[in-house]
Design a protein around this motif. Structure first.
Motif: not given
Length: 214
Positions: A175-183
């Motif tokens: 989780a960033g401040k704005e976006d989510l990232f799935l790896l």
């Protein structure tokens, strides 16, 4: 939060299902060979730009970027061994970005929703093993293992592949401040039908730098 309605909209759920590793070729590799493939010493740097943000990664020299696309508020990139195609892979590394979603759902709840979609796709026994939260350079993350002993073959136009294969994947949501990232890092093949003893490296081991993610 009722994320199944407010976050996992029908459109997003469909994209998540399409983003699951659904293309495979039967594989005659042992767990030891797969582990060795995931820990090769010779690596090369790679940098992905996701919504104008940079994610640093490193891969064995015999891997390549096979696909990358941004469509609306979703980004996806897939890496495979150089000799393999997306329609015929035994190992896969995938990075996805979801714009603006970090303020709507936390990493664990996102993985819970993803696992529900995965469960609907799997035609056999599905296992969802939560591995817990972790701080990654000040960013919240959550990891889990997903396995299916009968994942259907759904790649259109392929001939001679008519039975499900086993699949194992190690998933991490950041989780960033704005976006989510799935790896995630996944392996598939007939030899994976016995999933209990198979290990796979976590996707965060490929991360070189997350400071550019917000």
């Amino acid at each position: 939060m009722d994320f199944s309605l407010q976050v996992f909209t029908p459109a997003l759920a469909k994209r998540l299902v399409l983003a699951l590793p659904l293309f495979a070729q039967p594989l005659d590799a042992t767990a030891t060979e797969l582990a060795q493939m995931s820990s090769q010493a010779h690596v090369q740097p790679s940098q992905l730009t996701i919504f104008k943000q940079n994610l640093g990664l490193h891969f064995p020299a015999n891997w390549r970027l096979a696909y990358s696309e941004q469509r609306g508020d979703m980004f996806s990139a897939e890496f495979v061994p150089a000799q393999e195609l997306l329609a015929h892979w035994s190992s896969l590394y995938c990075v996805q970005g979801f714009k603006g979603m970090a303020q709507r759902i936390d990493p664990e709840a996102f993985l819970d929703g993803f696992a529900d979609q995965y469960r609907h796709t799997c035609e056999g026994e599905m296992q969802y093993q939560k591995l817990g939260a972790r701080d990654l350079s000040g960013k919240a993350s959550y990891s889990a293992m997903l396995t299916c002993d009968k994942m259907p073959q759904t790649h259109r136009g392929e001939q001679g592949i008519d039975k499900p294969v086993g699949e194992i994947g190690h998933y991490t949501v950041i989780a960033g401040k704005e976006d989510l990232f799935l790896l995630h890092q996944s392996a598939r093949g007939e030899a994976l039908l016995s999933l209990s003893s198979l290990k796979i490296a976590p996707p965060v081991e490929r991360i070189a730098d997350v400071s550019g993610l917000r």
